[in-house]
Design a protein around this motif. Structure first.
Motif, mmCIF file in Angstrom:
data_model
loop_
_atom_site.group_PDB
_atom_site.id
_atom_site.type_symbol
_atom_site.label_atom_id
_atom_site.label_comp_id
_atom_site.label_asym_id
_atom_site.label_seq_id
_atom_site.Cartn_x
_atom_site.Cartn_y
_atom_site.Cartn_z
ATOM 1 N N LYS A 267 0.818 -1.211 0.000
ATOM 2 C CA LYS A 267 0.000 0.000 0.000
ATOM 3 C C LYS A 267 0.850 1.259 0.000
ATOM 4 C CE LYS A 267 -3.817 2.316 2.344
ATOM 5 N NZ LYS A 267 -4.785 2.295 3.471
ATOM 6 N N GLU A 268 2.010 1.195 0.643
ATOM 7 C CA GLU A 268 2.867 2.372 0.748
ATOM 8 C C GLU A 268 3.557 2.708 -0.568
ATOM 9 O OE1 GLU A 268 5.569 1.547 3.868
ATOM 10 O OE2 GLU A 268 4.023 1.273 5.406
ATOM 11 N N THR A 269 3.737 1.720 -1.419
ATOM 12 C CA THR A 269 4.488 1.960 -2.652
ATOM 13 C C THR A 269 3.633 1.948 -3.914
ATOM 14 O OG1 THR A 269 5.023 -0.404 -2.760
ATOM 15 C CG2 THR A 269 6.628 1.032 -1.703
ATOM 16 N N ILE A 270 2.476 1.310 -3.837
ATOM 17 C CA ILE A 270 1.605 1.244 -5.012
ATOM 18 C C ILE A 270 0.332 2.014 -4.704
ATOM 19 C CG2 ILE A 270 0.308 -0.272 -6.561
ATOM 20 C CD1 ILE A 270 2.347 -2.439 -5.996
ATOM 21 N N GLY A 271 0.074 3.065 -5.431
ATOM 22 C CA GLY A 271 -1.072 3.928 -5.170
ATOM 23 C C GLY A 271 -2.391 3.286 -5.560
ATOM 24 N N GLY A 272 -3.470 3.936 -5.122
ATOM 25 C CA GLY A 272 -4.809 3.518 -5.520
ATOM 26 C C GLY A 272 -5.467 2.525 -4.598
ATOM 27 N N ILE A 273 -4.746 2.013 -3.609
ATOM 28 C CA ILE A 273 -5.324 1.022 -2.704
ATOM 29 C C ILE A 273 -6.007 1.738 -1.537
ATOM 30 C CG2 ILE A 273 -4.864 -0.949 -1.209
ATOM 31 C CD1 ILE A 273 -2.433 -1.593 -2.902
ATOM 32 N N GLU A 274 -7.303 1.508 -1.405
ATOM 33 C CA GLU A 274 -8.063 2.123 -0.320
ATOM 34 C C GLU A 274 -7.808 1.399 1.012
ATOM 35 O OE1 GLU A 274 -10.557 4.769 -0.778
ATOM 36 O OE2 GLU A 274 -9.376 4.983 -2.607
ATOM 37 N N GLN A 275 -7.780 0.078 0.946
ATOM 38 C CA GLN A 275 -7.550 -0.746 2.130
ATOM 39 C C GLN A 275 -6.695 -1.942 1.738
ATOM 40 O OE1 GLN A 275 -11.123 -2.225 3.991
ATOM 41 N NE2 GLN A 275 -12.268 -0.336 3.643
ATOM 42 N N ILE A 276 -5.948 -2.439 2.701
ATOM 43 C CA ILE A 276 -5.277 -3.718 2.509
ATOM 44 C C ILE A 276 -5.100 -4.354 3.885
ATOM 45 C CG2 ILE A 276 -2.955 -2.717 2.543
ATOM 46 C CD1 ILE A 276 -2.146 -4.928 0.529
ATOM 47 N N THR A 277 -5.513 -5.606 4.011
ATOM 48 C CA THR A 277 -5.274 -6.342 5.242
ATOM 49 C C THR A 277 -4.641 -7.679 4.878
ATOM 50 O OG1 THR A 277 -7.267 -7.726 5.517
ATOM 51 C CG2 THR A 277 -7.466 -5.390 6.105
ATOM 52 N N CYS A 278 -3.940 -8.253 5.835
ATOM 53 C CA CYS A 278 -3.323 -9.552 5.603
ATOM 54 C C CYS A 278 -3.236 -10.292 6.922
ATOM 55 C CB CYS A 278 -1.942 -9.411 4.966
ATOM 56 S SG CYS A 278 -0.740 -8.503 5.962
ATOM 57 N N GLY A 279 -2.973 -11.591 6.828
ATOM 58 C CA GLY A 279 -2.863 -12.384 8.041
ATOM 59 C C GLY A 279 -2.667 -13.851 7.716
ATOM 60 N N GLU A 280 -2.504 -14.619 8.766
ATOM 61 C CA GLU A 280 -2.298 -16.053 8.619
ATOM 62 C C GLU A 280 -3.628 -16.773 8.766
ATOM 63 O OE1 GLU A 280 0.647 -19.579 10.359
ATOM 64 O OE2 GLU A 280 0.789 -17.512 11.103
ATOM 65 N N ASN A 281 -3.914 -17.666 7.849
ATOM 66 C CA ASN A 281 -5.162 -18.411 7.871
ATOM 67 C C ASN A 281 -5.275 -19.241 9.145
ATOM 68 O OD1 ASN A 281 -7.558 -19.762 6.918
ATOM 69 N ND2 ASN A 281 -6.259 -21.501 6.424
ATOM 70 N N PHE A 282 -6.450 -19.156 9.806
ATOM 71 C CA PHE A 282 -6.649 -19.947 11.018
ATOM 72 C C PHE A 282 -7.695 -21.049 10.828
ATOM 73 C CE2 PHE A 282 -9.406 -16.146 11.621
ATOM 74 C CZ PHE A 282 -10.640 -16.747 11.832
ATOM 75 N N SER A 283 -8.144 -21.254 9.591
ATOM 76 C CA SER A 283 -9.105 -22.326 9.297
ATOM 77 C C SER A 283 -8.555 -23.191 8.170
ATOM 78 C CB SER A 283 -10.457 -21.732 8.910
ATOM 79 O OG SER A 283 -10.979 -20.908 9.924
ATOM 80 N N PRO A 284 -7.630 -24.094 8.477
ATOM 81 C CA PRO A 284 -6.934 -24.824 7.421
ATOM 82 C C PRO A 284 -7.755 -25.900 6.713
ATOM 83 C CG PRO A 284 -6.237 -25.593 9.578
ATOM 84 C CD PRO A 284 -7.116 -24.416 9.825
ATOM 85 N N ALA A 285 -8.890 -26.300 7.273
ATOM 86 C CA ALA A 285 -9.613 -27.460 6.744
ATOM 87 C C ALA A 285 -9.993 -27.309 5.272
ATOM 88 C CB ALA A 285 -10.861 -27.727 7.588
ATOM 89 N N ARG A 286 -10.401 -26.109 4.869
ATOM 90 C CA ARG A 286 -10.870 -25.914 3.482
ATOM 91 C C ARG A 286 -9.969 -24.960 2.699
ATOM 92 N NH1 ARG A 286 -16.835 -23.970 3.481
ATOM 93 N NH2 ARG A 286 -16.053 -22.589 5.124
ATOM 94 N N ALA A 287 -8.727 -24.775 3.153
ATOM 95 C CA ALA A 287 -7.849 -23.779 2.536
ATOM 96 C C ALA A 287 -6.867 -24.364 1.538
ATOM 97 C CB ALA A 287 -7.089 -23.012 3.614
ATOM 98 N N LYS A 288 -6.894 -25.673 1.338
ATOM 99 C CA LYS A 288 -6.034 -26.343 0.351
ATOM 100 C C LYS A 288 -4.544 -26.086 0.583
ATOM 101 C CE LYS A 288 -9.658 -26.013 -3.195
ATOM 102 N NZ LYS A 288 -10.126 -27.397 -3.125
#
Length: 268
Positions: free
Chosen positions: A192-213
């Motif tokens: 977000k800091e280097t590429i303009g135009g992004i209103e929001q960005i979130t990220c994280g580690e998946n906590f529901s692995p059963a259906r995440a392949k």
């Protein structure tokens, strides 16, 4: 005429006029003690807000021979789950494009919650279970779901219709430690800091692995519209710079683009 009379060790009389006088008794002499400042401890507390945002993404692959009316029913019924109490935001509709040769999803659902228990309450709600059983499973041949706690609370929980959404799922190579995960997440946050135009960005580690392949890292980037998303994509040098930072850690990547539909156009 003003008259001032002071009586030693007695009382003080102020005569302001022939008919008005004020009498004050002198205070007892106070014993003087050394003035000491008590040591005080000042602590500045950071905001202790426990507010979190949980991102929930579900990707669907509708069977090629599915009747269009049943697809519309699936979308409408899933959209109706916005009425459930735990849901802060929910949108569902056709995928614009999928950047993966391994998976060809056709539809996407994105919803937001204040906590993991709220997401669980939504998942176990009878209305949700009924929609999945009666409207989703009969016409879908593949479903993938990823959940993560956003690294920061978005400035706008409800994403406006017409916004362009890019979801990215990363499958890391085996036996990589927490340090590598943190490096990957840090690279995503820097986008977000280097590429303009992004209103929001979130990220994280998946906590529901059963259906995440096997995909363990997820992010969602929100653009005002398709124009802004395409302008960001045109900055190939910056985009490739971020890819280079993490490519050696990745086994597989899924990128899905999606446009938030208006309520009136949620069905196809």
């Amino acid at each position: 005429m003003m008259r001032l009379t002071l009586a030693p060790k007695a009382r003080t009389v102020f005569s302001l006029s022939p008919t008005l006088s004020l009498t004050f008794s002198p205070p007892k002499q106070a014993s003087l003690r050394p003035f000491k400042l008590k040591p005080r401890t000042f602590s500045v507390k950071a905001s202790m807000s426990t507010q979190t945002t949980v991102e929930h993404i579900v990707l669907f692959k509708v069977k090629p021979d599915a009747d269009q009316s049943k697809v519309n029913t699936m979308i409408n019924n899933l959209s109706g789950l916005i009425s459930l109490d735990p849901v802060r935001h929910l949108s569902v509709g056709p995928v614009l494009r999928t950047g993966s040769s391994l998976f060809t999803f056709t539809h996407m659902l994105h919803s937001r919650y204040d906590s993991k228990p709220d997401l669980n309450a939504y998942s176990q709600h009878p209305n949700h279970l009924t929609v999945v059983k009666e409207s989703v499973l009969p016409i879908c041949e593949d479903i993938m779901a990823v959940d993560w706690v956003a690294d920061q609370t978005p400035n706008q929980i409800v994403i406006p219709a017409g916004s362009a959404v890019r979801v990215t799922f990363l499958k890391l190579k085996e036996n990589l430690g927490e340090e590598v995960k943190n490096e990957v997440l840090g690279a995503i946050k820097g986008i977000k800091e280097t590429i303009g135009g992004i209103e929001q960005i979130t990220c994280g580690e998946n906590f529901s692995p059963a259906r995440a392949k096997g995909f363990s890292i997820a992010s969602i980037a929100i653009f005002k519209g398709l124009k802004e998303m395409e302008e960001a994509d045109s900055k190939e040098e910056l985009v490739n710079l971020h890819k280079e930072k993490v490519k050696d850690y990745l086994e597989s990547v899924i990128v899905v683009d999606y446009v938030v539909p208006s309520p009136s156009s949620s069905s196809l």
